[in-house]
Design a protein around this motif. Structure first.
Motif, PDB file in Angstrom:
ATOM      1  N   THR A   1       0.735  -1.055  -0.040  1.00 32.49           N
ATOM      2  CA  THR A   1       0.300   0.406   0.068  1.00 32.49           C
ATOM      3  C   THR A   1       1.025   1.130  -0.036  1.00 32.49           C
ATOM      4  OG1 THR A   1      -1.314  -1.394   1.075  1.00 32.49           O
ATOM      5  CG2 THR A   1      -1.123   0.890   1.044  1.00 32.49           C
ATOM      6  N   ARG A   2       1.876   1.102   0.404  1.00 34.22           N
ATOM      7  CA  ARG A   2       2.814   2.439   1.307  1.00 34.22           C
ATOM      8  C   ARG A   2       3.357   2.423  -0.742  1.00 34.22           C
ATOM      9  NH1 ARG A   2       7.425   0.690   3.801  1.00 34.22           N
ATOM     10  NH2 ARG A   2       6.263   0.060   4.788  1.00 34.22           N
ATOM     11  N   GLU A   3       4.045   1.605  -1.096  1.00 31.86           N
ATOM     12  CA  GLU A   3       4.138   1.529  -2.793  1.00 31.86           C
ATOM     13  C   GLU A   3       3.140   2.621  -3.386  1.00 31.86           C
ATOM     14  OE1 GLU A   3       6.490  -1.994  -3.728  1.00 31.86           O
ATOM     15  OE2 GLU A   3       7.988  -1.319  -2.726  1.00 31.86           O
ATOM     16  N   ASP A   4       1.868   1.914  -3.487  1.00 31.77           N
ATOM     17  CA  ASP A   4       0.955   2.350  -3.888  1.00 31.77           C
ATOM     18  C   ASP A   4       0.571   3.960  -4.296  1.00 31.77           C
ATOM     19  OD1 ASP A   4       0.505   0.412  -5.598  1.00 31.77           O
ATOM     20  OD2 ASP A   4      -1.164  -0.159  -4.072  1.00 31.77           O
ATOM     21  N   VAL A   5       0.905   4.130  -2.513  1.00 31.42           N
ATOM     22  CA  VAL A   5       0.763   5.574  -2.333  1.00 31.42           C
ATOM     23  C   VAL A   5       1.768   6.485  -3.055  1.00 31.42           C
ATOM     24  CG1 VAL A   5       0.331   6.859  -0.484  1.00 31.42           C
ATOM     25  CG2 VAL A   5      -0.990   4.883  -0.097  1.00 31.42           C
TER      26      VAL A   5
ATOM     27  N   THR B   1       1.603   7.332  -6.675  1.00 29.57           N
ATOM     28  CA  THR B   1      -0.228   7.599  -6.665  1.00 29.57           C
ATOM     29  C   THR B   1       0.245   9.064  -6.631  1.00 29.57           C
ATOM     30  OG1 THR B   1      -1.374   5.847  -6.692  1.00 29.57           O
ATOM     31  CG2 THR B   1      -2.444   7.557  -6.902  1.00 29.57           C
ATOM     32  N   LEU B   2       0.633   9.775  -5.624  1.00 31.24           N
ATOM     33  CA  LEU B   2       1.150  10.854  -4.909  1.00 31.24           C
ATOM     34  C   LEU B   2       2.104  11.630  -4.997  1.00 31.24           C
ATOM     35  CD1 LEU B   2      -1.030  10.687  -1.610  1.00 31.24           C
ATOM     36  CD2 LEU B   2      -1.373  11.148  -3.576  1.00 31.24           C
TER      37      LEU B   2
ATOM     38  N   VAL C   1       8.650   9.942  -8.454  1.00 29.63           N
ATOM     39  CA  VAL C   1       9.405  10.661  -9.594  1.00 29.63           C
ATOM     40  C   VAL C   1      10.461  11.326  -8.862  1.00 29.63           C
ATOM     41  CG1 VAL C   1       9.635  11.765 -11.722  1.00 29.63           C
ATOM     42  CG2 VAL C   1       7.911   9.643 -11.432  1.00 29.63           C
ATOM     43  N   SER C   2       9.603  12.385  -7.846  1.00 29.71           N
ATOM     44  CA  SER C   2      10.047  13.773  -7.114  1.00 29.71           C
ATOM     45  C   SER C   2      11.259  12.844  -5.858  1.00 29.71           C
ATOM     46  CB  SER C   2       9.072  14.910  -7.222  1.00 29.71           C
ATOM     47  OG  SER C   2       8.241  13.863  -6.539  1.00 29.71           O
TER      48      SER C   2
END
Length: 187
Positions: free
Chosen positions: A118-122, A125-126, A143-144
């Motif tokens: 879930t941490r990787e998904d968030v 996504t964010l 990316v950032s």
């Protein structure tokens, strides 16, 4: 016949259940769409949302069948299920309102640290790395590579007026006599 009579209450209860059917299909569809396109990789989250959608769909069908046929038993169980759902929603809303911002952040951070998927998904996504600071030792799919200044919380408002409206309409409808039925019949 004036509004609020048998036909009006039947139509209102049927319309409410049609809305429940649409919401349940939307829940099921969005969960499946999110899993299909890879937006959510946690199968347990998808399964929970689909489970809630299926439960709501079954409850809506019970209410719709009870409303269309004026079945006392179906309407009674429908009313009881909606009342239990209302009590659960109200309790969860009260519990959410009791948490202050620090407690919400602590709860979110515990959840953040528990599930790596879930941490990787968030993070993906964010476009952020880490809950409150950037973790330089771990890999981050963002990316950032910046820390998230605020993680969006689930919110503390819960709309539960539809459940109590359904209970009220069902109770009213169960106690109305069908004008087309035998005048000597009880209900």
């Amino acid at each position: 016949m004036v509004c609020g009579g048998f036909i009006c209450t039947k139509n209102a209860l049927s319309a409410l259940n049609v809305v429940y059917v649409m919401v349940s299909l939307l829940l099921i569809g969005v969960a499946a769409w999110g899993k299909w396109f890879g937006l959510v990789s946690s199968i347990s989250v998808v399964a929970a949302v689909i489970g809630v959608g299926v439960f709501l769909l079954l409850v809506a069908f019970v209410g719709l069948c009870g409303a269309l046929k004026h079945q006392q038993v179906l309407l009674f169980f429908y009313m009881m299920i909606l009342f239990v759902v209302f009590v659960l929603q109200f309790s969860i809303s009260c519990a959410c309102l009791a948490l202050n911002t620090d407690q919400q952040n602590q709860l979110l951070e515990v959840g953040w640290n528990k599930s790596e998927v879930t941490r990787e998904d968030v993070e993906k996504t964010l476009d952020c790395c880490g809950f409150s600071s950037v973790n330089q030792t771990g890999s981050c799919p963002a990316v950032s590579q910046t820390a998230s200044s605020s993680v969006p919380s689930a919110g503390t408002r819960c709309v539960f007026s539809d459940s109590i409206l359904g209970v009220w309409l069902t109770h009213k409808y169960r106690n109305l006599k069908d004008p087309r039925s035998n005048p000597g019949a009880f209900l």
